[in-house]
Write a protein that holds these residues in place. Structure first.
Motif, PDB file in Angstrom:
ATOM      1  N   ALA A   1       0.828  -1.205   0.000  1.00  0.00           N
ATOM      2  CA  ALA A   1       0.000   0.000   0.000  1.00  0.00           C
ATOM      3  C   ALA A   1       0.865   1.257   0.000  1.00  0.00           C
ATOM      4  O   ALA A   1       0.591   2.225  -0.738  1.00  0.00           O
ATOM      5  CB  ALA A   1      -0.930  -0.016   1.207  1.00  0.00           C
ATOM      6  N   ARG A   2       1.933   1.277   0.817  1.00  0.00           N
ATOM      7  CA  ARG A   2       2.820   2.447   0.859  1.00  0.00           C
ATOM      8  C   ARG A   2       3.541   2.637  -0.478  1.00  0.00           C
ATOM      9  O   ARG A   2       3.691   3.758  -0.973  1.00  0.00           O
ATOM     10  CB  ARG A   2       3.854   2.277   1.979  1.00  0.00           C
ATOM     11  CG  ARG A   2       3.298   2.407   3.386  1.00  0.00           C
ATOM     12  CD  ARG A   2       4.447   2.559   4.387  1.00  0.00           C
ATOM     13  NE  ARG A   2       5.424   1.481   4.274  1.00  0.00           N
ATOM     14  CZ  ARG A   2       5.386   0.349   4.955  1.00  0.00           C
ATOM     15  NH1 ARG A   2       4.366   0.117   5.799  1.00  0.00           N
ATOM     16  NH2 ARG A   2       6.323  -0.570   4.805  1.00  0.00           N
TER      17      ARG A   2
ATOM     18  N   ALA B   1      -4.852   1.546   5.963  1.00  0.00           N
ATOM     19  CA  ALA B   1      -3.907   1.066   4.954  1.00  0.00           C
ATOM     20  C   ALA B   1      -4.591   0.231   3.881  1.00  0.00           C
ATOM     21  O   ALA B   1      -4.164   0.216   2.722  1.00  0.00           O
ATOM     22  CB  ALA B   1      -2.803   0.251   5.630  1.00  0.00           C
ATOM     23  N   VAL B   2      -5.632  -0.498   4.281  1.00  0.00           N
ATOM     24  CA  VAL B   2      -6.374  -1.345   3.350  1.00  0.00           C
ATOM     25  C   VAL B   2      -7.851  -1.252   3.704  1.00  0.00           C
ATOM     26  O   VAL B   2      -8.227  -0.723   4.761  1.00  0.00           O
ATOM     27  CB  VAL B   2      -5.917  -2.826   3.417  1.00  0.00           C
ATOM     28  CG1 VAL B   2      -4.436  -2.969   3.103  1.00  0.00           C
ATOM     29  CG2 VAL B   2      -6.246  -3.436   4.776  1.00  0.00           C
TER      30      VAL B   2
ATOM     31  N   VAL C   1      -5.772   1.974  -3.829  1.00  0.00           N
ATOM     32  CA  VAL C   1      -6.379   1.480  -2.603  1.00  0.00           C
ATOM     33  C   VAL C   1      -6.486  -0.033  -2.724  1.00  0.00           C
ATOM     34  O   VAL C   1      -6.820  -0.564  -3.798  1.00  0.00           O
ATOM     35  CB  VAL C   1      -7.764   2.117  -2.346  1.00  0.00           C
ATOM     36  CG1 VAL C   1      -8.734   1.810  -3.483  1.00  0.00           C
ATOM     37  CG2 VAL C   1      -8.344   1.633  -1.020  1.00  0.00           C
ATOM     38  N   LEU C   2      -6.158  -0.725  -1.633  1.00  0.00           N
ATOM     39  CA  LEU C   2      -6.110  -2.189  -1.652  1.00  0.00           C
ATOM     40  C   LEU C   2      -7.309  -2.763  -0.909  1.00  0.00           C
ATOM     41  O   LEU C   2      -7.500  -2.521   0.288  1.00  0.00           O
ATOM     42  CB  LEU C   2      -4.804  -2.662  -1.004  1.00  0.00           C
ATOM     43  CG  LEU C   2      -4.477  -4.153  -1.080  1.00  0.00           C
ATOM     44  CD1 LEU C   2      -4.364  -4.616  -2.531  1.00  0.00           C
ATOM     45  CD2 LEU C   2      -3.161  -4.445  -0.339  1.00  0.00           C
TER      46      LEU C   2
END
Length: 740
Positions: free
Chosen positions: A566-567, A597-598, A574-575
């Motif tokens: 993700a970073r 993050a997700v 977007v995951l």
């Protein structure tokens, strides 16, 4: 003029036909022609034959206007044969590698033969058996050339068409033709063997003779087995016209009566109610054709023949009963007791089963009684439209009852109403299997929709993979398969896998997966609405990561660092992460979702929604890959454990080969490669697009937005499975989020 003409009569073998044709066309001897005769097969066989004929000039496609049966289909192929030698191969069997070259070498060594016979092995649905019972005769023959009159023991060679190469001119000169009906091989084989001047044997296994668990006519009891009498009458009429063959009459008479007795004692051929009549017909044949001075054979065969000669049916029955009692053993009694025990169900269920099935009641369930979803839900929704008189009831687990969507009738598993519905419903729809305690009654029909295209080995194929088969009871699995009436498939690959992995008498319906209709029905507004509900910001590129279950792991651990990916991809991506439904909630994934993050979509009720929302799919070996391909959007395969997965679970093709049709797009095997795949743009490049197109052509054959309608019309309404499948080039899937 080719050296060999191989005639392949084809009828309802779509799951086996490709393997059969590949085994012939892949032979090292290339001097051949293949005459594939479509005996008006109602499945996809005709299209498969045309496909092979279009790409290989050695294949001639013959389409008969009506179904004429195996014998006359062979005759139709023989009329078109041009080779020096003609061979007949049944379309669910296969040649072993190098067979035709070995036949050619033998013929070159000994000169022309009228008949060259070779051996076979029986390939059962549970595995391959040994060589035939007459394997010793092949070894004994060596390279000898003989007449049957001089080597009468060779009359015992297997009475089939497909274990022999016939010199075509010899076959035509004598006017040999296969007669209609069952047991058509026997008279022609005997006629050819007794008239041939030069017979040879090749001590080599040439055919894998498939023993289908269900579907083979020799395992289907009924009146058709009385055809044996007309077939042998034809043989003896042939002999009567040729006095020079009088030497063969006693030998062939014994073989004919033995063959009739062989059929009579098999319950999978002659029904109990027909046995007395079949015995009497055998006795009639015996009386009409017994040669003067005929000597009874020794052993059990002689005992049975004496009963036939004297028309003593009770004596025959007593001998049969004694033989069965000697071989039954105590295990059969134990098995019978266990079977009775398994059917000792709740009294309510037993009572309700005495009532007639309700023709307007259907039972649905998916994924072992989870919430309504997948193919069964798509069938349910379409049935409400096309078959409104049929009321659908879903089976769900107790803990999920409060989450069933409004407007869907349901019963809780093992509740009182559950037993009533399971006893009374006419229609049963599932994407797995109903429990063992469910008894299929006359008048009830079962639809198996499945829930994906199989990359991994399934069903009976899992026996070769102990880790994948852990805890499986294959006998019970087959009992469950025996309840199926209809098996839905979305492509020919699946049809072939299902018919082999789940051997049964069901009908394969090549209609497409109903759940995939949504990919062709949804529009731009639907895509935008799903993304909004999931919280995907406008302009973001959404990647759906949906890994499958691992048989060698007890829980789910991400195969790569989700946060790092993700970073690395930055704010433009977007995951979405969806774990397999076998796994419980994952703490690490929950923490990452809480941090933003997700997006954890593991418990989202609709996989189809997630696919519509995603700009691309990151998958491993999950069947979601085949469904997502319908959208014609980028697919990235992340396969860091392919070697261990393929060895432990077993696979049906090499997903990572890079060949068109096998691999759906870019492939990464390490975390760094996965990151680079997106950073470099390889994930949506021209090479990936070309692979995706070939993959769609192979695996999205029948998914066109009308699958549910085809299934409902066939299953509930008894109609043809229409409408016709829309060609791939004419289909328009839901628009990509980037276009929205």
């Amino acid at each position: 003029m080719p050296r060999f003409s191989i005639v392949v009569p084809v009828f309802k073998v779509q799951g086996y036909l490709r393997e059969c044709l590949d085994s012939v066309l892949g032979q090292s001897c290339r001097d051949i022609e293949v005459i594939a005769v479509d005996d008006c097969s109602p499945d996809s066989c005709g299209a498969i034959i045309d496909e092979y004929a279009a790409r290989d000039s050695r294949v001639q496609a013959v389409h008969l206007p009506e179904n004429v049966g195996l014998g006359r289909a062979r005759n139709a192929g023989l009329q078109r044969a041009r080779g020096d030698y003609v061979l007949f191969l049944d379309s669910d069997d296969t040649y072993t590698p190098g067979l035709l070259e070995a036949l050619a070498d033998r013929l070159d060594a000994v000169g022309d033969l009228d008949i060259l016979v070779f051996d076979h092995v029986r390939t059962h649905w549970w595995g391959t058996g040994g060589r035939s019972q007459t394997a010793g005769l092949f070894e004994k023959a060596g390279t000898d050339v003989f007449r049957l009159k001089d080597r009468p023991e060779y009359v015992e060679l297997f009475l089939v068409a497909w274990n022999k190469a016939f010199r075509r001119e010899f076959f035509l000169e004598h006017g040999f033709q296969y007669a209609p009906g069952l047991y058509e091989d026997a008279p022609v084989t005997h006629m050819a063997m007794v008239t041939a001047e030069r017979i040879g044997c090749l001590n080599r296994v040439g055919v894998e003779y498939r023993q289908r668990r269900q579907g083979a006519i020799t395992k289907t009891p009924g009146r058709k087995h009385f055809d044996i009498f007309a077939q042998y009458e034809g043989l003896f009429a042939f002999l009567a016209e040729r006095p020079e063959l009088a030497w063969a009459t006693p030998m062939l008479f014994e073989r004919a009566v033995f063959h009739m007795l062989f059929a009579l004692k098999r319950p999978e051929r002659v029904r109990v109610a027909d046995r007395k009549e079949f015995f009497d017909r055998t006795a009639d044949f015996y009386a009409a054709h017994v040669p003067d001075g005929f000597t009874m054979p020794d052993g059990p065969t002689g005992v049975y023949m004496r009963a036939v000669a004297k028309r003593l049916y009770r004596a025959y029955q007593a001998t049969q009963f004694a033989a069965r009692a000697r071989t039954a053993g105590p295990n059969r009694v134990l098995k019978a007791k266990n079977k009775v025990g398994r059917r000792a169900y709740a009294g309510l269920y037993t009572l309700q089963r005495r009532r007639s099935p309700d023709p307007r009641l259907a039972v649905y369930t998916s994924y072992w009684d989870r919430l309504p979803s997948c193919n069964p839900l798509a069938v349910h929704d379409k049935a409400k439209e096309l078959a409104p008189d049929v009321h659908g009831v879903w089976v769900v687990r107790k803990e999920l009852a409060g989450r069933v969507p409004d407007g869907i009738d349901y019963v809780v598993r093992d509740s009182r109403r559950y037993w009533e519905v399971m006893a009374r419903a006419r229609y049963f729809v599932n994407n797995v299997n109903f429990p063992d305690h469910i008894v299929k009654r006359p008048g009830q029909i079962h639809l198996q929709t499945h829930h994906g295209t199989p990359l991994k080995r399934m069903g009976m194929d899992q026996r070769a993979y102990p880790a994948a088969a852990r805890g499986m009871d294959f006998e019970r699995l087959l009992d469950r398969v025996d309840r199926w009436d209809l098996s839905v498939s979305s492509n020919q690959h699946s049809t072939k896998q299902w018919e082999r992995a789940y051997p049964g008498s069901y009908e394969s319906l090549d209609a497409g997966y109903p759940r995939n209709d949504r990919y062709y029905r949804a529009g731009a507004e639907d895509v935008a609405a799903v993304r909004a509900r999931l919280g995907i910001a406008p302009g973001k590129t959404a990647l759906l990561y949906a890994p499958t279950h691992r048989d060698y792991r007890t829980g789910w651990t991400p195969s790569f660092d989700l946060a790092r990916l993700a970073r690395s991809l930055g704010d433009d991506f977007v995951l979405l992460v969806r774990t397999h439904y076998f796994y419980d909630l994952n703490r690490e994934l929950s923490d990452l979702a809480a941090q933003g993050a997700v997006i954890d979509v593991s418990r989202h009720p609709s996989v189809e929604d997630l696919c519509l929302a995603a700009d691309a799919l990151v998958a491993d070996y999950s069947s979601i890959t085949f469904d997502y391909a319908n959208l014609d959007r980028p697919i990235v395969i992340y396969a860091d454990d392919w070697e261990i997965y393929s060895q432990v679970r077993g696979v049906t093709f090499d997903l990572l080969s890079g060949r068109p049709g096998d691999t759906p797009g870019a492939v990464a095997t390490t975390e760094d490669e996965l990151i680079d795949t997106f950073r470099s743009g390889r994930w949506r490049g021209s090479e990936a697009a070309g692979l995706r197109a070939a993959f769609r052509e192979r695996f999205c054959q029948y998914d066109d937005g009308h699958a549910a309608e085809r299934v409902v019309r066939h299953f509930f309404l008894g109609q043809e499975a229409g409408p016709e499948i829309v060609p791939l080039a004419q289909r328009t899937p839901a628009p990509s989020p980037a276009l929205v």
